[in-house]
Design a protein around this motif. Structure first.
Motif, mmCIF file in Angstrom:
data_model
loop_
_atom_site.group_PDB
_atom_site.id
_atom_site.type_symbol
_atom_site.label_atom_id
_atom_site.label_comp_id
_atom_site.label_asym_id
_atom_site.label_seq_id
_atom_site.Cartn_x
_atom_site.Cartn_y
_atom_site.Cartn_z
ATOM 1 N N GLN A 77 0.805 -1.229 0.000
ATOM 2 C CA GLN A 77 0.000 0.000 0.000
ATOM 3 C C GLN A 77 0.835 1.276 0.000
ATOM 4 O O GLN A 77 0.339 2.351 0.332
ATOM 5 C CB GLN A 77 -0.954 0.025 1.211
ATOM 6 C CG GLN A 77 -1.993 -1.074 1.199
ATOM 7 C CD GLN A 77 -2.876 -1.032 -0.020
ATOM 8 O OE1 GLN A 77 -3.418 0.011 -0.363
ATOM 9 N NE2 GLN A 77 -3.017 -2.166 -0.695
ATOM 10 N N LYS A 137 2.927 4.327 -1.839
ATOM 11 C CA LYS A 137 2.690 5.087 -3.060
ATOM 12 C C LYS A 137 3.578 4.570 -4.186
ATOM 13 O O LYS A 137 4.743 4.248 -3.981
ATOM 14 C CB LYS A 137 2.970 6.573 -2.823
ATOM 15 C CG LYS A 137 1.853 7.276 -2.053
ATOM 16 C CD LYS A 137 2.058 8.773 -2.072
ATOM 17 C CE LYS A 137 0.842 9.489 -1.501
ATOM 18 N NZ LYS A 137 0.998 10.955 -1.527
ATOM 19 N N ASN A 138 2.994 4.530 -5.383
ATOM 20 C CA ASN A 138 3.752 4.032 -6.529
ATOM 21 C C ASN A 138 4.944 4.909 -6.856
ATOM 22 O O ASN A 138 5.969 4.439 -7.338
ATOM 23 C CB ASN A 138 2.847 3.936 -7.768
ATOM 24 C CG ASN A 138 1.757 2.901 -7.598
ATOM 25 O OD1 ASN A 138 1.951 1.912 -6.920
ATOM 26 N ND2 ASN A 138 0.609 3.146 -8.209
ATOM 27 N N LYS A 159 -0.732 5.039 0.248
ATOM 28 C CA LYS A 159 -1.795 5.478 -0.645
ATOM 29 C C LYS A 159 -2.890 6.186 0.147
ATOM 30 O O LYS A 159 -3.174 5.828 1.279
ATOM 31 C CB LYS A 159 -2.384 4.277 -1.392
ATOM 32 C CG LYS A 159 -1.400 3.606 -2.345
ATOM 33 C CD LYS A 159 -2.020 2.388 -3.014
ATOM 34 C CE LYS A 159 -1.033 1.702 -3.950
ATOM 35 N NZ LYS A 159 -1.608 0.484 -4.570
ATOM 36 N N ARG A 203 -6.146 6.244 -0.068
ATOM 37 C CA ARG A 203 -7.288 5.431 0.376
ATOM 38 C C ARG A 203 -6.923 4.591 1.596
ATOM 39 O O ARG A 203 -7.714 4.459 2.529
ATOM 40 C CB ARG A 203 -7.768 4.541 -0.762
ATOM 41 C CG ARG A 203 -8.970 3.672 -0.409
ATOM 42 C CD ARG A 203 -9.443 2.860 -1.590
ATOM 43 N NE ARG A 203 -9.926 3.715 -2.675
ATOM 44 C CZ ARG A 203 -10.385 3.249 -3.833
ATOM 45 N NH1 ARG A 203 -10.419 1.930 -4.049
ATOM 46 N NH2 ARG A 203 -10.799 4.085 -4.765
#
Length: 339
Positions: A185, A187-188, A313, A315
């Motif tokens: 989870q 961030k990319n 992320k 969410r």
């Protein structure tokens, strides 16, 4: 190396001079000098109060963030993925339990623990174990327990309940994360600041220490901007939102618990000092409501929310905030039957 040190020292000196100039310019002494013509601008007292609270939050948090990024640098250089695989139990719930126990051994605040968890997850620690470490580190450590014991008049009951409830809440949340989420989870766009290679592992100790400091500095400036944003918003709320009006809402055990949890989030106090603030509300609220303040604040507040959003992320952060809020609130209400 010499060029890098010179550049860093110039940046640090410039930042220190700017901070000193702002402090002198905005300090009450520079305005309250007896003559209005000495003040360059007629700055409202609320702005001065905002400045003081903002600086106090930063001064309180930065030492722990520095400790956190230094530990993160050590993890990046000296801890390999093979070490993680050997140390981490294969069973999810044993890993959750181990992470919560290890978190209790780290005297880090809620800001300093974020870069440590980010580095651990990047190294291969499962998300659920990282969350257990994240939640227990700021609340269950010797410094926090001792400060709670002293703040409540050498009363071991409140310190014990804070430690017990914090541990149970962390276990429950980390277990839920283990059941629901499979990925990390993160961030990319998160890219490791440096990549550890076999060649780096074989370098001399002094070279490794140099790389550790490089990582710590990069981590500090990467996370520091989010700390500044969160600290400013927390100072803004403390300055312009009336605490007295909020306190009037706490007429029952449910509302008083919610009020104290809300104050813990907005005040964004360091976990090593928040017990003294909670103790000042003893004549206004029940002990269980104070317990909500003591457990919720170290796990989630306004300034570390921005740091979490910088790592995970959006969410997932929202879900984590909801889990923390509901679990702490429910556990506090249940604990009143035994408190």
């Amino acid at each position: 190396m010499l060029k890098w040190l010179r550049s860093f020292s110039m940046e640090l000196t410039g930042a220190a001079l700017l901070a000193a100039a702002l402090y002198i310019f905005l300090s009450p002494q520079s305005l309250d000098s007896g003559s209005a013509d000495r003040a360059l601008f007629n700055i409202p007292s609320s702005v001065l109060s905002l400045n003081t609270i903002f600086l106090s939050i930063l001064i309180e948090a930065i030492p722990f963030v520095l400790i956190g990024v230094l530990i993160a640098g050590i993890i990046q250089i000296f801890v390999t993925e093979d070490h993680i695989r050997k140390w981490m139990p294969k069973n999810k719930f044993l890993a959750v339990l181990m992470s919560c126990v290890l978190g209790a051994l780290f005297p880090a605040c809620e800001c300093g623990i974020v870069p440590i968890v980010r580095r651990l997850i990047h190294k291969g620690v499962p998300l659920y174990a990282g969350i257990g470490f994240l939640l227990t580190g700021p609340i269950i450590n010797p410094i926090v327990i001792l400060s709670t014991y002293m703040a409540f008049g050498n009363d071991a009951k409140m310190a014990g309940w804070r430690m017990l409830l914090g541990f149970v809440v962390a276990l429950v949340i980390a277990a839920i994360v283990a059941l629901v989420y499979k990925g990390n989870q993160m961030k990319n766009e998160f890219i490791p600041l440096h990549t550890i290679t076999n060649q780096t592992q074989k370098q001399p100790m002094m070279k490794k220490i140099q790389h550790t400091l490089h990582h710590a500095i990069d981590e500090f400036f990467d996370m520091g901007k989010y700390l500044i944003i969160g600290a400013f918003l927390a100072a803004l709320v403390q300055t312009y939102v009336s605490s007295a009006a909020i306190l009037q809402l706490g007429s029952s055990i449910v509302t008083s618990t919610l009020v104290m949890m809300g104050l813990a989030y907005l005040l964004s106090l360091c976990s090593e000092a928040d017990a003294f603030i909670a103790a000042s509300f003893r004549n206004l609220f029940a002990p269980t409501a104070l317990l909500g303040f003591l457990v919720y604040g170290p796990m989630l507040d306004l300034k570390n929310t921005f740091m979490l959003m910088a790592v995970f992320k959006f969410r997932f952060v929202l879900v984590l905030m909801g889990l923390i809020t509901m679990t702490v609130f429910s556990s506090v209400l249940i604990s009143q039957y035994w408190f």
